[in-house]
Write a protein that holds these residues in place. Sequence first.
Motif, mmCIF file in Angstrom:
data_model
loop_
_atom_site.group_PDB
_atom_site.id
_atom_site.type_symbol
_atom_site.label_atom_id
_atom_site.label_comp_id
_atom_site.label_asym_id
_atom_site.label_seq_id
_atom_site.Cartn_x
_atom_site.Cartn_y
_atom_site.Cartn_z
ATOM 1 N N THR A 27 -38.331 -58.623 -10.171
ATOM 2 C CA THR A 27 -39.626 -58.006 -9.836
ATOM 3 C C THR A 27 -39.588 -56.549 -10.320
ATOM 4 O OG1 THR A 27 -38.709 -57.503 -7.654
ATOM 5 C CG2 THR A 27 -40.131 -59.441 -7.796
ATOM 6 N N ARG A 32 -37.804 -48.880 -11.001
ATOM 7 C CA ARG A 32 -36.693 -48.096 -10.429
ATOM 8 C C ARG A 32 -35.404 -48.935 -10.395
ATOM 9 N NH1 ARG A 32 -36.084 -46.675 -4.491
ATOM 10 N NH2 ARG A 32 -34.366 -45.217 -4.520
ATOM 11 N N PHE A 50 -38.470 -59.130 -15.093
ATOM 12 C CA PHE A 50 -39.683 -59.965 -15.032
ATOM 13 C C PHE A 50 -40.783 -59.267 -14.253
ATOM 14 C CE2 PHE A 50 -36.161 -62.809 -15.528
ATOM 15 C CZ PHE A 50 -36.626 -63.842 -16.327
ATOM 16 N N LEU A 52 -45.413 -59.815 -13.734
ATOM 17 C CA LEU A 52 -46.652 -60.431 -14.222
ATOM 18 C C LEU A 52 -47.589 -59.397 -14.837
ATOM 19 C CD1 LEU A 52 -47.449 -62.713 -11.149
ATOM 20 C CD2 LEU A 52 -46.421 -63.400 -13.322
ATOM 21 N N GLN A 53 -47.354 -58.119 -14.502
ATOM 22 C CA GLN A 53 -48.318 -57.085 -14.887
ATOM 23 C C GLN A 53 -47.801 -56.256 -16.064
ATOM 24 O OE1 GLN A 53 -50.308 -55.062 -11.410
ATOM 25 N NE2 GLN A 53 -48.420 -55.690 -10.397
ATOM 26 N N ALA A 56 -47.005 -52.674 -15.138
ATOM 27 C CA ALA A 56 -45.709 -52.522 -14.470
ATOM 28 C C ALA A 56 -44.607 -52.429 -15.533
ATOM 29 C CB ALA A 56 -45.446 -53.704 -13.542
ATOM 30 N N THR A 78 -43.729 -62.421 -17.568
ATOM 31 C CA THR A 78 -43.859 -63.803 -17.089
ATOM 32 C C THR A 78 -43.336 -63.865 -15.660
ATOM 33 O OG1 THR A 78 -43.462 -66.101 -17.714
ATOM 34 C CG2 THR A 78 -41.618 -64.647 -17.901
ATOM 35 N N GLY A 79 -43.668 -64.931 -14.957
ATOM 36 C CA GLY A 79 -43.236 -65.068 -13.567
ATOM 37 C C GLY A 79 -41.735 -65.340 -13.479
ATOM 38 N N HIS A 80 -41.128 -64.810 -12.411
ATOM 39 C CA HIS A 80 -39.683 -65.012 -12.245
ATOM 40 C C HIS A 80 -39.324 -66.477 -12.018
ATOM 41 C CE1 HIS A 80 -40.842 -63.051 -8.142
ATOM 42 N NE2 HIS A 80 -41.295 -64.275 -8.183
ATOM 43 N N GLU A 81 -40.332 -67.298 -11.691
ATOM 44 C CA GLU A 81 -40.050 -68.726 -11.524
ATOM 45 C C GLU A 81 -39.648 -69.361 -12.858
ATOM 46 O OE1 GLU A 81 -42.713 -67.034 -10.739
ATOM 47 O OE2 GLU A 81 -44.521 -67.885 -11.629
ATOM 48 N N LEU A 103 -39.603 -57.778 -3.186
ATOM 49 C CA LEU A 103 -40.855 -58.537 -3.072
ATOM 50 C C LEU A 103 -42.033 -57.642 -2.689
ATOM 51 C CD1 LEU A 103 -39.416 -61.707 -1.263
ATOM 52 C CD2 LEU A 103 -39.809 -61.363 -3.725
ATOM 53 N N TYR A 105 -45.938 -55.963 -3.317
ATOM 54 C CA TYR A 105 -46.800 -55.479 -4.401
ATOM 55 C C TYR A 105 -46.233 -54.177 -4.964
ATOM 56 C CZ TYR A 105 -48.492 -52.452 -0.686
ATOM 57 O OH TYR A 105 -48.545 -51.546 0.337
ATOM 58 N N PRO A 107 -46.037 -50.490 -5.690
ATOM 59 C CA PRO A 107 -46.640 -49.297 -5.101
ATOM 60 C C PRO A 107 -47.584 -48.635 -6.107
ATOM 61 C CG PRO A 107 -44.281 -49.353 -4.684
ATOM 62 C CD PRO A 107 -44.575 -50.484 -5.631
ATOM 63 N N PHE A 113 -51.430 -58.887 -7.131
ATOM 64 C CA PHE A 113 -50.229 -59.381 -7.801
ATOM 65 C C PHE A 113 -49.000 -59.367 -6.900
ATOM 66 C CE2 PHE A 113 -52.826 -58.362 -11.497
ATOM 67 C CZ PHE A 113 -52.576 -59.451 -12.318
ATOM 68 N N ALA A 114 -49.221 -59.311 -5.590
ATOM 69 C CA ALA A 114 -48.067 -59.373 -4.686
ATOM 70 C C ALA A 114 -47.347 -60.713 -4.873
ATOM 71 C CB ALA A 114 -48.529 -59.217 -3.244
ATOM 72 N N THR A 119 -44.029 -69.155 -5.399
ATOM 73 C CA THR A 119 -43.273 -68.900 -6.633
ATOM 74 C C THR A 119 -41.939 -68.206 -6.345
ATOM 75 O OG1 THR A 119 -44.793 -67.028 -6.906
ATOM 76 C CG2 THR A 119 -45.129 -68.923 -8.342
HETATM 77 C C1 LIG Z 1 -42.430 -54.304 -4.833
HETATM 78 S S1 LIG Z 1 -42.812 -54.458 -6.536
HETATM 79 C C2 LIG Z 1 -41.229 -54.223 -7.273
HETATM 80 C C3 LIG Z 1 -40.708 -52.810 -7.213
HETATM 81 C C4 LIG Z 1 -39.692 -52.503 -8.282
HETATM 82 N N1 LIG Z 1 -38.505 -53.314 -8.231
HETATM 83 C C5 LIG Z 1 -39.381 -51.038 -8.452
HETATM 84 O O1 LIG Z 1 -38.193 -50.655 -8.560
HETATM 85 O O2 LIG Z 1 -40.337 -50.273 -8.549
HETATM 86 C C6 LIG Z 1 -43.088 -56.211 -6.757
HETATM 87 C C7 LIG Z 1 -43.482 -56.599 -8.165
HETATM 88 O O3 LIG Z 1 -43.393 -58.016 -8.273
HETATM 89 C C8 LIG Z 1 -44.327 -58.431 -9.241
HETATM 90 N N2 LIG Z 1 -44.542 -59.873 -9.149
HETATM 91 C C9 LIG Z 1 -45.411 -60.564 -8.367
HETATM 92 N N3 LIG Z 1 -45.286 -61.887 -8.571
HETATM 93 C C10 LIG Z 1 -44.318 -62.049 -9.518
HETATM 94 C C11 LIG Z 1 -43.752 -63.173 -10.164
HETATM 95 N N4 LIG Z 1 -44.118 -64.429 -9.860
HETATM 96 N N5 LIG Z 1 -42.796 -62.948 -11.091
HETATM 97 C C12 LIG Z 1 -42.396 -61.696 -11.400
HETATM 98 N N6 LIG Z 1 -42.897 -60.585 -10.818
HETATM 99 C C13 LIG Z 1 -43.859 -60.756 -9.885
HETATM 100 C C14 LIG Z 1 -45.544 -57.594 -8.933
HETATM 101 O O4 LIG Z 1 -46.389 -57.538 -10.058
HETATM 102 C C15 LIG Z 1 -44.906 -56.238 -8.564
HETATM 103 O O5 LIG Z 1 -44.895 -55.369 -9.658
#
Ligand SMILES: C[S@@+](CC[C@H](N)C(=O)[O-])C[C@H]1O[C@@H](n2cnc3c(N)ncnc32)[C@H](O)[C@@H]1O
Length: 189
Positions: A27, A32, A50, A52-53, A56, A78-81, A103, A105, A107, A113-114, A119
């Motif tokens: 994610t 960071r 990985f 989706l955005q 990001a 792409t999704g981590h799945e 996990l 959304y 920040p 996209f949370a 998944t």
């Molecule tokens: C809490 S943020 C992660 C914070 C990050 N690790 C950091 O250091 O800033 C969660 C991220 O998971 C992403 N996300 C949501 N569903 C996802 C999926 N199925 N596969 C990959 N990433 C996903 C969101 O787009 C979001 O950017």
Amino acid sequence: MFHPILNQAHAWIERMLRPGDLAVDATVGNGRDTAILAERVGPKGLVIGFDLQQDALDAAAARLTSPGTADRVILVRTGHEGMAGVVAREAPGRRPKAVMFNLGYRPGGDRAFATRAATTIPALESALELTTPGGIVTVVCYPGHAGGQDEQDAVLAWARALPSPRATVVLYQFWNAVRAPCLLAITPK
Ligand SMILES: C[S@@+](CC[C@H](N)C(=O)[O-])C[C@H]1O[C@@H](n2cnc3c(N)ncnc32)[C@H](O)[C@@H]1O
């Protein structure tokens, strides 16, 4: 004595990783964690991230300013799945030593996209299968946002059901804080 949740995740991950290792940021968000993983695996290591955005991934790429780190990070929209297929394609024959899930959304980003249990759980299964025995999968869950409690409940139920011959599971949480996030550390055997 007791690190905040994310610092504790970083401490476990940093203790586990060695130069040259493969690590996965499941994610990426603002990047960071990706940057920390990239520092830790060193010039011969590789990090696959990985999200989706696209914004990001762009934010994460912009954070990789430490010399050489951008060259050892592959960011995938792409999704981590889909982790198993991407790791097989980008790092054939290699297994990650550490996989991080943070996990919820991003920040400052779009809460639509949370992450969600539907998944997240398949991705955790994949991470557990892929990670080298004795490596680590960390998962930080945030129950405080819409859908967060349901996702945390599903993740904790999944983790509790893991047979002990398959993995060691540790839960770290500030127990008397309201809606506190929790950290799971899973070590496949
Ligand atoms: C809490 S943020 C992660 C914070 C990050 N690790 C950091 O250091 O800033 C969660 C991220 O998971 C992403 N996300 C949501 N569903 C996802 C999926 N199925 N596969 C990959 N990433 C996903 C969101 O787009 C979001 O950017």
